[in-house]
Design an enzyme around this catalytic site. Structure first.
Site, PDB file in Angstrom:
ATOM      1  CG  HIS A  96      -1.939   1.113   1.188  1.00 19.88           C
ATOM      2  ND1 HIS A  96      -3.304   0.883   1.282  1.00 19.88           N
ATOM      3  CD2 HIS A  96      -1.806   2.445   1.046  1.00 19.88           C
ATOM      4  CE1 HIS A  96      -3.956   2.030   1.198  1.00 19.88           C
ATOM      5  NE2 HIS A  96      -3.057   2.999   1.063  1.00 19.88           N
ATOM      6  CG  HIS A 116      -1.234   6.854  -1.953  1.00 18.11           C
ATOM      7  ND1 HIS A 116      -2.514   7.045  -2.433  1.00 18.11           N
ATOM      8  CD2 HIS A 116      -1.374   6.157  -0.795  1.00 18.11           C
ATOM      9  CE1 HIS A 116      -3.401   6.510  -1.590  1.00 18.11           C
ATOM     10  NE2 HIS A 116      -2.732   5.964  -0.581  1.00 18.11           N
ATOM     11  CD  GLN A 175      -7.140  10.962  -2.030  1.00 20.31           C
ATOM     12  OE1 GLN A 175      -6.039  10.443  -1.991  1.00 20.31           O
ATOM     13  NE2 GLN A 175      -7.999  10.878  -1.019  1.00 20.31           N
ATOM     14  CG  HIS A 200      -7.673   4.431   0.657  1.00 20.31           C
ATOM     15  ND1 HIS A 200      -7.142   3.798  -0.426  1.00 20.31           N
ATOM     16  CD2 HIS A 200      -6.665   5.191   1.191  1.00 20.31           C
ATOM     17  CE1 HIS A 200      -5.863   4.150  -0.554  1.00 20.31           C
ATOM     18  NE2 HIS A 200      -5.544   4.982   0.411  1.00 20.31           N
ATOM     19  CD  GLU A 242      -6.763   7.134   5.416  1.00 17.15           C
ATOM     20  OE1 GLU A 242      -7.233   7.219   4.274  1.00 17.15           O
ATOM     21  OE2 GLU A 242      -5.578   7.411   5.689  1.00 17.15           O
ATOM     22  CG  ASP A 268      -0.779   5.316   3.167  1.00 14.35           C
ATOM     23  OD1 ASP A 268      -1.165   5.145   1.996  1.00 14.35           O
ATOM     24  OD2 ASP A 268      -1.493   5.811   4.048  1.00 14.35           O
TER      25      ASP A 268
HETATM   26  N1  17E Z   1      -5.157   9.342   0.346  1.00 15.44           N
HETATM   27  C1  17E Z   1      -5.990   8.892   1.292  1.00 15.44           C
HETATM   28  O1  17E Z   1      -7.212   8.988   1.123  1.00 15.44           O
HETATM   29  N2  17E Z   1      -5.505   8.332   2.410  1.00 15.44           N
HETATM   30  C2  17E Z   1      -4.199   8.224   2.583  1.00 15.44           C
HETATM   31  N3  17E Z   1      -3.721   7.662   3.705  1.00 15.44           N
HETATM   32  C3  17E Z   1      -3.313   8.703   1.598  1.00 15.44           C
HETATM   33  C4  17E Z   1      -3.827   9.248   0.488  1.00 15.44           C
HETATM   34  C5  17E Z   1      -1.844   8.599   1.798  1.00 15.44           C
HETATM   35 FE   FE2 Z   2      -3.468   5.096   1.288  1.00 19.45          FE
END
Ligand code: 17E
Ligand code: FE2
Length: 413
Positions: free
Chosen positions: A55, A57, A150, A208, A211, A307
């Site tokens: 994982h 980006h 995103q 995702h 989070e 990440d």
């Molecule tokens: N974008 C997101 O939604 N969550 C993250 N932890 C990262 C990017 C790094």
């Molecule tokens: Fe991420």
């Protein structure tokens, strides 16, 4: 090639390992070198399957500070800042930054990488760039690309069309971000959409998921139910799931039954979860990580990712999987001796399972000869001493060789 006297995955006994035609062909207590065979004397060194970063980006890597540093440290400011930086993307820019990051990762023994790629961009510039990178490095590093929305699927203009286009362009994995969608209804609809898309196009899934430090964020139960009922099971991964760190224990107990039945994988990102998590708390401050210890104890597959390497969500990151391991075992209270000894699994075998590459991953006769040799005898010592990756070998070829550092002490005791 013959590698002599390695401790494979913390085994007390040493073995010899023969590699021919890019595969492991013999793993035995003692093998005689044949005439002219290349021999690596690795006496009492630790051999592991290669590190996996499941994982990361790579589209955003090395953009920290451009156009601004993330001063609040929230996920949401990260998304806002990235959304501005995204306007300036070119294929050359993304490729240069991604390759720089991958070189750092490979030097640290990583051979398998899953990168999320933001597809909430009408031009899909980052995806085009990373598909080129994936193809250019494919003989040396396995790179999987996730179509990652995103800014949402239902909450972003033409989000569904962009996801479908990304799948058709060659993304390997379908992503999602239900906790960022405008409403709970959109969150559920986004999961239904992305699971269907993955099934129709024959892709893996890595979302995702939850989070956020919001105990009401319960997209995980929907994702796990869809994985169970569709039969997608272990092709599905829930990344982050940090809200699980805020769920009450009664709900978590009920949830775990479903998680086990669904066979989905989990990826925690301990460095970034602890950075972005707890940011709306005063005291007590939450740790921001999912229930790694409990998932692991229940036999549910959990891996760790890095990440970010220097981007709007995390100003640090050096491509070394020992860092997320170190943070993860601290925050997760996985500090028993056996926990520490086995913690390499979060960034090797468990991560390979989440990436669905286990048919060609692992130190076994008949599999591709992919492995690393660390400059210590077991992982407890290697983690504590930050031991070098003496060798990283992929398909029987040496990708990386490191000279151990020499320290000259001049003190007098
Ligand atoms: N974008 C997101 O939604 N969550 C993250 N932890 C990262 C990017 C790094
Ligand atoms: Fe991420």
């Amino acid at each position: 090639m013959l590698i002599k006297n390695v401790h494979i995955q913390n085994d007390d006994q040493t073995k010899d390992v023969r590699i021919e035609n890019g595969q492991f062909v013999n793993i035995s207590p003692s093998i005689e070198a044949t005439n002219g065979e290349k021999v690596i004397d690795a006496t009492d060194k630790l051999m592991l399957p290669p590190f996996v970063d499941p994982h990361v980006h790579l589209d955003a890597t090395q953009t920290a500070g451009d156009p601004e540093w993330n001063q609040s440290g929230t996920l949401f400011d990260g998304i806002r800042i990235w959304s501005e930086r995204k306007q300036k993307l070119t294929v050359e820019d993304v490729k240069a930054r991604a390759k720089k990051a991958i070189k750092i990762q490979v030097a640290n023994g990583i051979q398998f990488i899953r990168s999320h790629v933001d597809v909430t961009d009408p031009n899909l510039t980052a995806l085009k760039a990373l598909i080129e990178v994936r193809d250019e490095i494919k003989d040396q590093v396995e790179l999987q690309l996730v179509a990652f929305p995103q800014e949402g699927i239902l909450s972003f203009p033409h989000g569904k069309e962009l996801m479908t286009e990304a799948a058709d362009m060659g993304a390997d994995v379908i992503g999602g971000i239900p906790h960022f969608e405008f409403t709970h209804e959109y969150a559920v609809a986004s999961l239904q959409f992305l699971m269907k898309l993955a099934e129709q196009k024959g892709k893996l899934v890595d979302v995702h998921c939850d989070e956020i430090d919001d105990p009401q964020s319960r997209s995980l139960e929907t994702l796990a139910t869809l994985a169970l009922e569709s039969g997608m099971g272990d092709k599905v991964t829930a990344s982050h799931t940090t809200a699980m760190g805020s769920y009450n224990d009664a709900y978590a107990y009920k949830l775990f039954r479903l998680l086990k039945m669904s066979h989905i994988n989990f990826i925690a990102n301990p460095l970034v979860n602890t950075n972005l998590g707890g940011r709306f708390d005063t005291y007590p401050k939450r740790r921001g990580m999912t229930r790694v210890k409990e998932l692991n104890a229940d036999g549910i597959n959990v891996a760790f990712g890095e990440d970010d390497l220097k981007d709007p969500w995390y100003p640090m990151g050096n491509g070394n999987m020992l860092d997320p391991v170190e943070m993860g075992i601290h925050v997760g209270h996985l500090m028993g001796y056996d926990d520490i000894m086995n913690s390499y699994k979060f960034v090797t075998v468990n991560a390979a399972k989440a990436m669905h590459v286990t048919d060609h991953y692992g130190i076994e006769v008949g599999k591709p000869a992919d492995c690393i040799i660390m400059n210590n005898d077991n992982f407890y010592n290697a983690l504590n001493e930050r031991s070098e990756i003496l060798y990283s070998i992929h398909n029987g070829n040496v990708l990386v060789e490191t000279e151990p550092k020499k320290v000259h002490n001049h003190f007098k005791f």
